[in-house]
Design a protein around this motif. Structure first.
Motif, PDB file in Angstrom:
ATOM      1  N   GLU A 100       0.978  -0.938  -0.212  1.00  0.00           N
ATOM      2  CA  GLU A 100      -0.254   0.111   0.243  1.00  0.00           C
ATOM      3  C   GLU A 100       1.210   1.256  -0.177  1.00  0.00           C
ATOM      4  N   TRP A 101       2.056   0.744   1.220  1.00  0.00           N
ATOM      5  CA  TRP A 101       2.636   2.473   0.516  1.00  0.00           C
ATOM      6  C   TRP A 101       3.699   2.924  -0.528  1.00  0.00           C
ATOM      7  N   GLN A 102       3.854   1.736  -1.139  1.00  0.00           N
ATOM      8  CA  GLN A 102       4.597   1.664  -2.776  1.00  0.00           C
ATOM      9  C   GLN A 102       3.579   1.724  -3.431  1.00  0.00           C
ATOM     10  N   ASP A 103       2.188   1.716  -3.660  1.00  0.00           N
ATOM     11  CA  ASP A 103       0.923   1.780  -4.583  1.00  0.00           C
ATOM     12  C   ASP A 103       1.087   3.710  -4.226  1.00  0.00           C
ATOM     13  N   SER A 104       0.710   3.920  -2.881  1.00  0.00           N
ATOM     14  CA  SER A 104      -0.159   5.480  -2.347  1.00  0.00           C
ATOM     15  C   SER A 104       1.331   6.457  -2.421  1.00  0.00           C
ATOM     16  N   SER A 105       2.658   5.893  -2.279  1.00  0.00           N
ATOM     17  CA  SER A 105       3.909   7.085  -2.102  1.00  0.00           C
ATOM     18  C   SER A 105       4.941   6.177  -2.538  1.00  0.00           C
ATOM     19  N   PRO A 106       6.158   6.448  -3.971  1.00  0.00           N
ATOM     20  CA  PRO A 106       6.876   5.963  -4.266  1.00  0.00           C
ATOM     21  C   PRO A 106       8.262   6.344  -3.439  1.00  0.00           C
ATOM     22  N   LEU A 107       8.849   5.475  -3.313  1.00  0.00           N
ATOM     23  CA  LEU A 107      10.531   5.924  -2.946  1.00  0.00           C
ATOM     24  C   LEU A 107      11.030   6.895  -3.048  1.00  0.00           C
ATOM     25  N   CYS A 108      11.499   7.691  -2.374  1.00  0.00           N
ATOM     26  CA  CYS A 108      12.266   8.689  -2.718  1.00  0.00           C
ATOM     27  C   CYS A 108      13.827   8.313  -2.967  1.00  0.00           C
ATOM     28  N   CYS A 109      14.680   9.155  -3.626  1.00  0.00           N
ATOM     29  CA  CYS A 109      16.284   9.079  -3.993  1.00  0.00           C
ATOM     30  C   CYS A 109      17.050   8.139  -2.579  1.00  0.00           C
ATOM     31  N   CYS A 110      15.920   8.878  -1.818  1.00  0.00           N
ATOM     32  CA  CYS A 110      17.027   9.145  -0.105  1.00  0.00           C
ATOM     33  C   CYS A 110      16.239   7.567   0.622  1.00  0.00           C
ATOM     34  N   GLU A 111      15.021   7.055   0.638  1.00  0.00           N
ATOM     35  CA  GLU A 111      14.279   6.444   1.330  1.00  0.00           C
ATOM     36  C   GLU A 111      14.272   4.609   0.564  1.00  0.00           C
ATOM     37  N   ILE A 116      23.240   4.783  -0.201  1.00  0.00           N
ATOM     38  CA  ILE A 116      23.901   5.880  -1.273  1.00  0.00           C
ATOM     39  C   ILE A 116      22.653   6.039  -1.572  1.00  0.00           C
ATOM     40  N   PRO A 117      22.340   7.509  -2.163  1.00  0.00           N
ATOM     41  CA  PRO A 117      20.964   7.418  -2.525  1.00  0.00           C
ATOM     42  C   PRO A 117      21.203   7.840  -4.278  1.00  0.00           C
ATOM     43  N   TRP A 118      20.006   7.274  -4.462  1.00  0.00           N
ATOM     44  CA  TRP A 118      19.638   6.845  -5.579  1.00  0.00           C
ATOM     45  C   TRP A 118      18.525   6.388  -6.001  1.00  0.00           C
ATOM     46  N   ARG A 119      17.905   6.480  -7.970  1.00  0.00           N
ATOM     47  CA  ARG A 119      16.426   6.893  -8.345  1.00  0.00           C
ATOM     48  C   ARG A 119      15.728   5.302  -7.773  1.00  0.00           C
ATOM     49  N   GLY A 120      14.837   6.045  -7.436  1.00  0.00           N
ATOM     50  CA  GLY A 120      13.883   4.566  -7.102  1.00  0.00           C
ATOM     51  C   GLY A 120      13.845   4.146  -5.522  1.00  0.00           C
ATOM     52  N   GLY A 121      14.807   4.430  -5.044  1.00  0.00           N
ATOM     53  CA  GLY A 121      14.916   3.944  -3.981  1.00  0.00           C
ATOM     54  C   GLY A 121      16.729   4.476  -3.363  1.00  0.00           C
ATOM     55  N   ALA A 122      17.413   3.958  -2.285  1.00  0.00           N
ATOM     56  CA  ALA A 122      18.388   3.825  -1.798  1.00  0.00           C
ATOM     57  C   ALA A 122      19.354   2.690  -2.060  1.00  0.00           C
ATOM     58  N   LYS A 123      20.391   2.409  -2.490  1.00  0.00           N
ATOM     59  CA  LYS A 123      21.294   1.631  -2.618  1.00  0.00           C
ATOM     60  C   LYS A 123      22.279   0.535  -1.877  1.00  0.00           C
ATOM     61  N   GLN A 124      22.094  -0.038  -1.371  1.00  0.00           N
ATOM     62  CA  GLN A 124      22.902  -0.334  -0.107  1.00  0.00           C
ATOM     63  C   GLN A 124      23.890  -1.015  -0.728  1.00  0.00           C
ATOM     64  N   ILE A 125      25.064  -0.253  -0.338  1.00  0.00           N
ATOM     65  CA  ILE A 125      26.722  -1.125  -0.574  1.00  0.00           C
ATOM     66  C   ILE A 125      27.100  -1.287   0.904  1.00  0.00           C
ATOM     67  N   SER A 126      28.162  -2.810   0.352  1.00  0.00           N
ATOM     68  CA  SER A 126      28.561  -2.986   1.543  1.00  0.00           C
ATOM     69  C   SER A 126      30.002  -2.062   2.453  1.00  0.00           C
ATOM     70  N   ILE A 127      30.079  -2.907   3.346  1.00  0.00           N
ATOM     71  CA  ILE A 127      30.979  -2.704   4.049  1.00  0.00           C
ATOM     72  C   ILE A 127      32.292  -2.292   3.761  1.00  0.00           C
ATOM     73  N   ASP A 128      33.378  -3.528   2.516  1.00  0.00           N
ATOM     74  CA  ASP A 128      34.539  -3.501   2.448  1.00  0.00           C
ATOM     75  C   ASP A 128      34.304  -2.806   0.739  1.00  0.00           C
ATOM     76  N   SER A 129      33.080  -2.753  -0.021  1.00  0.00           N
ATOM     77  CA  SER A 129      33.046  -1.315  -0.590  1.00  0.00           C
ATOM     78  C   SER A 129      33.395   0.109  -0.640  1.00  0.00           C
ATOM     79  N   ALA A 130      32.704  -0.207   0.860  1.00  0.00           N
ATOM     80  CA  ALA A 130      33.355   1.097   1.172  1.00  0.00           C
ATOM     81  C   ALA A 130      34.558   1.445   1.987  1.00  0.00           C
ATOM     82  N   LEU A 131      35.284   0.839   2.789  1.00  0.00           N
ATOM     83  CA  LEU A 131      36.311   1.183   2.967  1.00  0.00           C
ATOM     84  C   LEU A 131      37.667   1.401   2.084  1.00  0.00           C
TER      85      LEU A 131
END
Length: 378
Positions: A5-16, A68-83
């Motif tokens: 219901e949340w997806q239908d009424s309010s799509p994710l912004c780039c930081c959600e 990290i902010p991404w179109r359609g919703g924030a994308k998850q990054i791994s710790i080893d990638s951010a290190l």
């Protein structure tokens, strides 16, 4: 209200994003409402041991919130990638303090990379740590050159243009290596039923000179290696671009290091009356900006030397008519084993290089046969 219901009424912004509890969250709340963190801090304050389950749960929460902010919703990054993004600026700052710090950081980085490679290959083979390290290194070196070296007004405009051209050329080649890596994988549905060779992992028919990559989970034609620095396999369809990209990268690193050293040090002599080289760099640590430029040039020289060794090894394998995977299979513990071993794909030095450079390299019938029709996996 449920997730749908949340997806239908309010799509994710780039930081959600949707967290592990199927709740709508925001990346700005990365340190909010973490009961595991609060309890762990309280235990540390009163000098009590933090349970392992609590630490594991806290790390899982941190991993889920690292995005990290991404179109359609924030994308998850791994710790080893951010290190690498955090580690490289810190190491550069420490190395720029003194000559001994530079030596210490260089040795620590060299041995640390070897150790991390063994750890990640064993426990986390699909890591993007080394690929992110490559990107971060390229970006930081370019930023240091353009914003710290060029403002000294010692670099001629045409010299800067040549360096930028080399950076773009090597970047395009290495990007093409990644994009063409998928073309190396065998499509088993298209294989001839009469093929006797089979992969020892997939148990499916494969063409000659094919090896299975356990990291990519696929059979790669003429597999040379899995390059962790580009996070892809090097095979039949991108080997030429890989060698060309390494060659351009060596030229870029050496040229950038020479321009930087002749700017921050005292240039005094020419080689062949064209290449100006520095003479005295003893006073570069008197200013942090100059020291940072000097450290970046040292890093470029070290990386160029390592890439030159890699390039020499690739040229030697091409001369022998072998891939890196075939060389490792016959190498054993003797460096000259490749010369004494049976090389069915060797057609002479000139023909080997011609076959490597040419786009069309037909495989002769019967080549690459392995005992009992099984292809080794690596």
């Amino acid at each position: 209200m449920g997730k749908q219901e949340w997806q239908d009424s309010s799509p994710l912004c780039c930081c959600e994003y949707w967290n592990v509890h199927e709740e709508r969250s925001h990346i700005l709340g990365c340190c909010c409402n973490c009961e595991d963190l609060d309890e762990s801090v309280e235990r540390i304050i009163v000098c009590e041991r933090v349970p392992f389950q609590r630490v594991s749960s806290m790390m899982s929460t941190f991993q889920d919130r690292l995005r990290i902010p991404w179109r359609g919703g924030a994308k998850q990054i791994s710790i080893d990638s951010a290190l690498p993004i955090v580690l490289q600026p810190v190491l550069a700052y420490i190395a720029a303090q003194s000559v001994w710090c530079t030596v210490l950081v260089s040795l620590t980085m060299l041995f640390g990379m070897c150790y991390l490679y063994t750890v990640f290959v064993r426990f986390l083979p699909r890591t993007k740590f080394f690929f992110v390290w490559t990107l971060t290194s390229a970006i930081l070196l370019l930023l240091v050159f353009e914003f710290n070296v060029v403002p000294f007004l010692e670099i001629m405009p045409h010299e800067n243009c040549v360096l930028i051209g080399l950076v773009i050329s090597s970047g395009i080649c290495l990007y093409k290596v990644r994009t063409r890596a998928e073309l190396n994988f065998v499509v088993h549905a298209d294989m001839d039923e009469e093929t006797e060779l089979a992969c020892s992992v997939c148990r499916r028919r494969v063409p000659p000179r094919t090896f299975h990559c356990l990291i990519c989970q696929g059979c790669v034609v003429k597999r040379d290696q899995h390059c962790v620095w580009l996070d892809c396999c090097i095979g039949d369809k991108n080997h030429q671009l890989y060698v060309l990209g390494v060659l351009l990268s060596v030229g870029t690193l050496v040229y950038g290091a020479i321009l930087t050293l002749t700017t921050v040090c005292h240039p005094s002599f020419y080689i062949m009356e064209t290449v100006l080289l520095p003479d005295d760099c003893s006073d570069v640590y008197h200013d942090f900006t100059i020291a940072l430029c000097f450290v970046s040039s040292v890093y470029c020289i070290v990386m160029a030397f390592l890439l030159l060794l890699l390039l020499g090894h690739q040229c030697w394998l091409i001369t022998l008519g072998m891939t890196g995977q075939e060389w490792r299979c016959v190498q054993g513990h003797t460096w000259c084993a490749a010369l004494r071993s049976d090389r069915p794909h060797n057609h002479g030095v000139l023909n080997n290089w011609r076959d490597f450079i040419s786009c069309h390299k037909p495989l002769r019938e019967g080549q690459g046969r392995v005992k009992e029709g099984l292809i080794n996996s690596v």
